[in-house]
Each structure stands twice: as C-alpha cells, then as structure tokens.
Enzyme design. Sequence first.
Site, mmCIF file in Angstrom:
data_model
loop_
_atom_site.group_PDB
_atom_site.id
_atom_site.type_symbol
_atom_site.label_atom_id
_atom_site.label_comp_id
_atom_site.label_asym_id
_atom_site.label_seq_id
_atom_site.Cartn_x
_atom_site.Cartn_y
_atom_site.Cartn_z
ATOM 1 N N ASP A 57 -97.530 102.406 -10.871
ATOM 2 C CA ASP A 57 -96.683 103.264 -11.697
ATOM 3 C C ASP A 57 -95.266 102.712 -11.841
ATOM 4 O O ASP A 57 -94.785 101.944 -10.998
ATOM 5 C CB ASP A 57 -96.576 104.663 -11.083
ATOM 6 C CG ASP A 57 -97.821 105.496 -11.338
ATOM 7 O OD1 ASP A 57 -98.841 104.938 -11.781
ATOM 8 O OD2 ASP A 57 -97.773 106.717 -11.075
ATOM 9 N N ASP A 58 -94.608 103.158 -12.920
ATOM 10 C CA ASP A 58 -93.160 103.034 -13.138
ATOM 11 C C ASP A 58 -92.693 101.687 -13.655
ATOM 12 O O ASP A 58 -91.498 101.502 -13.877
ATOM 13 C CB ASP A 58 -92.363 103.372 -11.867
ATOM 14 C CG ASP A 58 -92.577 104.798 -11.397
ATOM 15 O OD1 ASP A 58 -93.235 105.564 -12.122
ATOM 16 O OD2 ASP A 58 -92.098 105.135 -10.300
ATOM 17 N N HIS A 108 -97.174 106.308 -19.117
ATOM 18 C CA HIS A 108 -96.470 107.029 -18.050
ATOM 19 C C HIS A 108 -95.162 107.633 -18.580
ATOM 20 O O HIS A 108 -94.164 107.695 -17.871
ATOM 21 C CB HIS A 108 -96.203 106.075 -16.890
ATOM 22 C CG HIS A 108 -95.898 106.741 -15.575
ATOM 23 N ND1 HIS A 108 -96.625 107.801 -15.076
ATOM 24 C CD2 HIS A 108 -94.937 106.474 -14.638
ATOM 25 C CE1 HIS A 108 -96.139 108.163 -13.904
ATOM 26 N NE2 HIS A 108 -95.104 107.382 -13.617
ATOM 27 N N HIS A 112 -89.681 108.702 -18.160
ATOM 28 C CA HIS A 112 -90.010 109.205 -16.828
ATOM 29 C C HIS A 112 -89.260 110.507 -16.512
ATOM 30 O O HIS A 112 -88.607 110.649 -15.482
ATOM 31 C CB HIS A 112 -89.691 108.157 -15.760
ATOM 32 C CG HIS A 112 -90.479 108.318 -14.488
ATOM 33 N ND1 HIS A 112 -90.094 109.179 -13.477
ATOM 34 C CD2 HIS A 112 -91.625 107.751 -14.067
ATOM 35 C CE1 HIS A 112 -90.962 109.106 -12.478
ATOM 36 N NE2 HIS A 112 -91.917 108.248 -12.822
ATOM 37 N N HIS A 204 -96.645 101.462 -6.618
ATOM 38 C CA HIS A 204 -95.552 101.356 -7.590
ATOM 39 C C HIS A 204 -95.110 99.901 -7.680
ATOM 40 O O HIS A 204 -94.945 99.245 -6.646
ATOM 41 C CB HIS A 204 -94.365 102.237 -7.170
ATOM 42 C CG HIS A 204 -94.687 103.702 -7.157
ATOM 43 N ND1 HIS A 204 -95.355 104.292 -6.111
ATOM 44 C CD2 HIS A 204 -94.447 104.680 -8.072
ATOM 45 C CE1 HIS A 204 -95.510 105.588 -6.375
ATOM 46 N NE2 HIS A 204 -94.963 105.839 -7.555
#
Length: 243
Positions: A57-58, A108, A112, A204
């Site tokens: 993620d991210d 995603h 965010h 991540h």
Amino acid sequence: MFTNKRYLLLFVTVFCFVLLFCTASGSSIPTAGRTYGHAEPLYHVNTKKKLIALTFDDGPHPVYTRRVLKILDKHKAKATFFVVGERAKWYAPVIRQIHRRGHEIGNHTFTHPHMKHITAEQLQEEIRKTDQIVHTLTGTYPRFFRPPGGEITYAVLRSSERQKHPIAIWSYHQDSRDWTHPGTAYIVSKVTSGARPGDIVLFHDSGLDQSQTIEAVDKVLTILSKQGYRFVTLSQLLHEQKK
C-alpha cells in the site's frame, strides 16, 4: 395490539434514523457475512493450493518500490500494488515498471484521505482520477479498490460499486504492521507464523523508512517458498477460488 404496533413503528423509525445517520456521516459498518452491492469485501480466498497474495500500500516510492520489485524478481514472485494516484503521477516510471514486470496495480485513492471524512461523491472522484492515471500509464484500469486503513464505510461501499471495483482488504491475521516499524524479526514472524493458503498479506512500500519492510519481504519469501508457497497477484488468487 395497538401498543405492539406503536413499538414496531418506533423501532422502524429509530432504525431508519440510525441508518440515515451512518450513511451521511460515513460511519464504519460491519461487513462480515454480508454482501453489499456487487461483492463482499475480500479478506481471504478459499483455496487448498499453497498460494498467497502479497500486497503493498501507499506507493509508489522512487526507492522502496524498486527495491521491492528486485526482491520479487529474485524469488519469482508476483504481487499487487495499491497505489495512491497523486504518487503514481509523481513517479510514473515506477508505475510502468510495476506493470512491465507482471504485477497487479490496485486503486488506493488519489490523495489517501481519511474515509470517515469524505463523502461518497468525493471518494468516487478520488477513485476515478487514480483509475485514469493508471490507465494512461499502463493501458489497463485497476481491478480492485482498497480504502486507506482498510476502513469500510457506506461511502466506500457505494463508491466502489459505482466505480465497479471489488473491495480488497487483507486477511485479519496478515497485517504485518510494518508501518509501525516493529523490527524485521517481528514482521517476518507475524506473516510466516500463521500463513495459510489463500492469505492476503499487507505491507507498505512507501514511507519515511521502509528498510525493515524490504528486509522482511526477502525473508518471508525465502521461508514460505521453502514451505511450498507460491506468490501471486490478487486476480490470480481470486481465480483459484472460482475453479
């Protein structure tokens, strides 16, 4: 009889008010055992094959994502990267590299945001913008959407349905918690100790210092590969469930 009807009417009124409040505020709601819209959020895939989906993620990150890609190549593993749209725009070459190496790219959001502080309309725009950037860079649209923090709200459910994205979270026991920097040994133990077929693991690949994650991923792949596990994208994993 009249009294019972009054209580029933009162119950229905209160229930509708609570439902309306949760919808308007984006409050979190339970999803276990329920289906909303086109699909229930994905936490695990039922399969007897020793397959696991690693997810990141991210990102993308200009340094850490590339290091992850090298480790995945080393172990002949595939993964799914849930990218943030504005970062995809900043680091377009990394997105193209992820795609060229046969990994999957998920949505995603664009910035965010916190899921409790966003409306369904705003979230749909976040998803749409990220979809468009990924398509511009790779020629394909993301299949899955993962809300930041894995948080499920009515806004998340409505937006993912309208944008035609299945929601993919992670297996309850497979949150590596690498973002807390608990140490490489902790991350490795957290992922490998309870590993089972069909798991979806959360890592991540972006942050101030993801060196623990990089080291842990290499060790996790080494340990679980020796146990007979293979590492696939989310779409590949889900395909096994439908066989």
